[in-house]
Design an enzyme around this catalytic site. Structure first.
Site, PDB file in Angstrom:
ATOM      1  N   TYR A 140     -27.270  44.041 -16.921  1.00 45.23           N
ATOM      2  CA  TYR A 140     -27.892  43.781 -15.614  1.00 45.23           C
ATOM      3  C   TYR A 140     -28.282  45.053 -14.848  1.00 45.23           C
ATOM      4  CZ  TYR A 140     -26.137  39.096 -16.538  1.00 45.23           C
ATOM      5  OH  TYR A 140     -25.897  37.882 -17.105  1.00 45.23           O
TER       6      TYR A 140
ATOM      7  N   HIS B 269     -35.411  36.717 -13.351  1.00 41.11           N
ATOM      8  CA  HIS B 269     -34.145  37.070 -13.997  1.00 41.11           C
ATOM      9  C   HIS B 269     -34.155  38.554 -14.305  1.00 41.11           C
ATOM     10  CE1 HIS B 269     -32.867  32.917 -14.649  1.00 41.11           C
ATOM     11  NE2 HIS B 269     -34.137  32.665 -14.908  1.00 41.11           N
TER      12      HIS B 269
ATOM     13  N   ASP C 137     -34.115  19.906  -7.671  1.00 46.22           N
ATOM     14  CA  ASP C 137     -34.456  18.931  -6.623  1.00 46.22           C
ATOM     15  C   ASP C 137     -34.499  19.592  -5.244  1.00 46.22           C
ATOM     16  OD1 ASP C 137     -34.692  16.905  -8.458  1.00 46.22           O
ATOM     17  OD2 ASP C 137     -32.670  16.125  -8.154  1.00 46.22           O
TER      18      ASP C 137
HETATM   19  O1  CA2 Z   1     -30.618  37.848 -15.964  1.00 47.37           O
HETATM   20  C1  CA2 Z   1     -30.419  37.213 -14.921  1.00 47.37           C
HETATM   21  O2  CA2 Z   1     -30.853  37.557 -13.827  1.00 47.37           O
HETATM   22  C2  CA2 Z   1     -29.536  35.969 -14.980  1.00 47.37           C
HETATM   23  O3  CA2 Z   1     -30.069  35.015 -14.052  1.00 47.37           O
HETATM   24  C3  CA2 Z   1     -28.151  36.389 -14.567  1.00 47.37           C
HETATM   25  C4  CA2 Z   1     -27.114  35.271 -14.682  1.00 47.37           C
HETATM   26  C5  CA2 Z   1     -27.170  34.621 -16.056  1.00 47.37           C
HETATM   27  O4  CA2 Z   1     -26.292  33.503 -16.088  1.00 47.37           O
HETATM   28  C6  CA2 Z   1     -28.566  34.177 -16.427  1.00 47.37           C
HETATM   29  O5  CA2 Z   1     -28.549  33.646 -17.730  1.00 47.37           O
HETATM   30  C7  CA2 Z   1     -29.546  35.319 -16.355  1.00 47.37           C
HETATM   31  C8  CA2 Z   1     -25.721  35.833 -14.420  1.00 47.37           C
HETATM   32  C9  CA2 Z   1     -25.546  36.338 -13.011  1.00 47.37           C
HETATM   33  C10 CA2 Z   1     -24.231  37.041 -12.917  1.00 47.37           C
HETATM   34  O6  CA2 Z   1     -24.506  38.386 -12.598  1.00 47.37           O
HETATM   35  C11 CA2 Z   1     -23.568  39.332 -12.867  1.00 47.37           C
HETATM   36  C12 CA2 Z   1     -23.904  40.609 -12.509  1.00 47.37           C
HETATM   37  C13 CA2 Z   1     -23.036  41.633 -12.762  1.00 47.37           C
HETATM   38  C14 CA2 Z   1     -21.823  41.367 -13.347  1.00 47.37           C
HETATM   39  C15 CA2 Z   1     -21.466  40.093 -13.688  1.00 47.37           C
HETATM   40  C16 CA2 Z   1     -22.350  39.056 -13.435  1.00 47.37           C
END
Ligand code: CA2
Length: 150
Positions: A22, A99, A86
């Site tokens: 991320y 994302h 929704d």
């Molecule tokens: O890639 C993305 O932006 C996601 O929406 C992030 C979600 C994941 O479930 C999607 O599949 C893709 C996860 C968000 C959690 O973000 C974190 C950031 C840093 C550390 C842990 C979790």
């Protein structure tokens, strides 16, 4: 144009864990970059993050009258929640899905999004740039659409 930026569950942890997936920017960094972009393109922006699906739904119901569009990173909820779809449809406002990572290149349970088919567009895989591109494209879309409506 006024755009609401919604960050789904766990995005408050951004920059603290899994930097290889991320990136290292925090959520505050993302919001600051969007604020700067909004100034540049003459848009207004407001931000909301919650780890609670119900609070996100309540927020969407509340902003209906005051925003022109919604930029959302639904996080895990995009893969699971008809209620979120929704809630977005109930705003009657166009929305774009973003994302940080590219869910299509990850585990198969991330390949499905309940939102994508109803979104104006989707940007994924470019880290913070996904948000910035999504914001710029959504704003352009809203500006063009308001011109066409006159
Ligand atoms: O890639 C993305 O932006 C996601 O929406 C992030 C979600 C994941 O479930 C999607 O599949 C893709 C996860 C968000 C959690 O973000 C974190 C950031 C840093 C550390 C842990 C979790």
């Amino acid at each position: 144009m006024r755009i609401a930026v919604v960050h789904g569950p766990n995005l408050n942890l951004l920059g603290t864990r899994e930097p290889e997936v991320y990136g290292t920017a925090t959520l505050a960094d993302v919001d600051r970059a969007l604020e700067e972009l909004a100034r540049e393109v003459g848009a207004e922006v407001e931000f909301f993050q919650s780890n609670c699906e119900g609070r996100i739904l309540d927020y969407l119901a509340e902003i209906r009258e005051r925003v022109d569009g919604v930029l959302i990173n639904p996080a895990g909820l995009g893969h699971t929640s008809v209620a979120l779809l929704d809630g977005l449809l109930a705003t009657s406002r166009p929305f774009a899905e973003v994302h940080l990572s590219n869910p299509s290149s990850r585990e198969s349970f991330r390949h499905r999004s309940f939102l994508s088919a109803a979104a104006v567009g989707v940007v994924a895989g470019f880290g913070v740039d996904s948000y910035l591109s999504g914001f710029r494209c959504l704003n352009n879309y809203l500006v063009r659409r308001s011109g066409a409506a006159q």
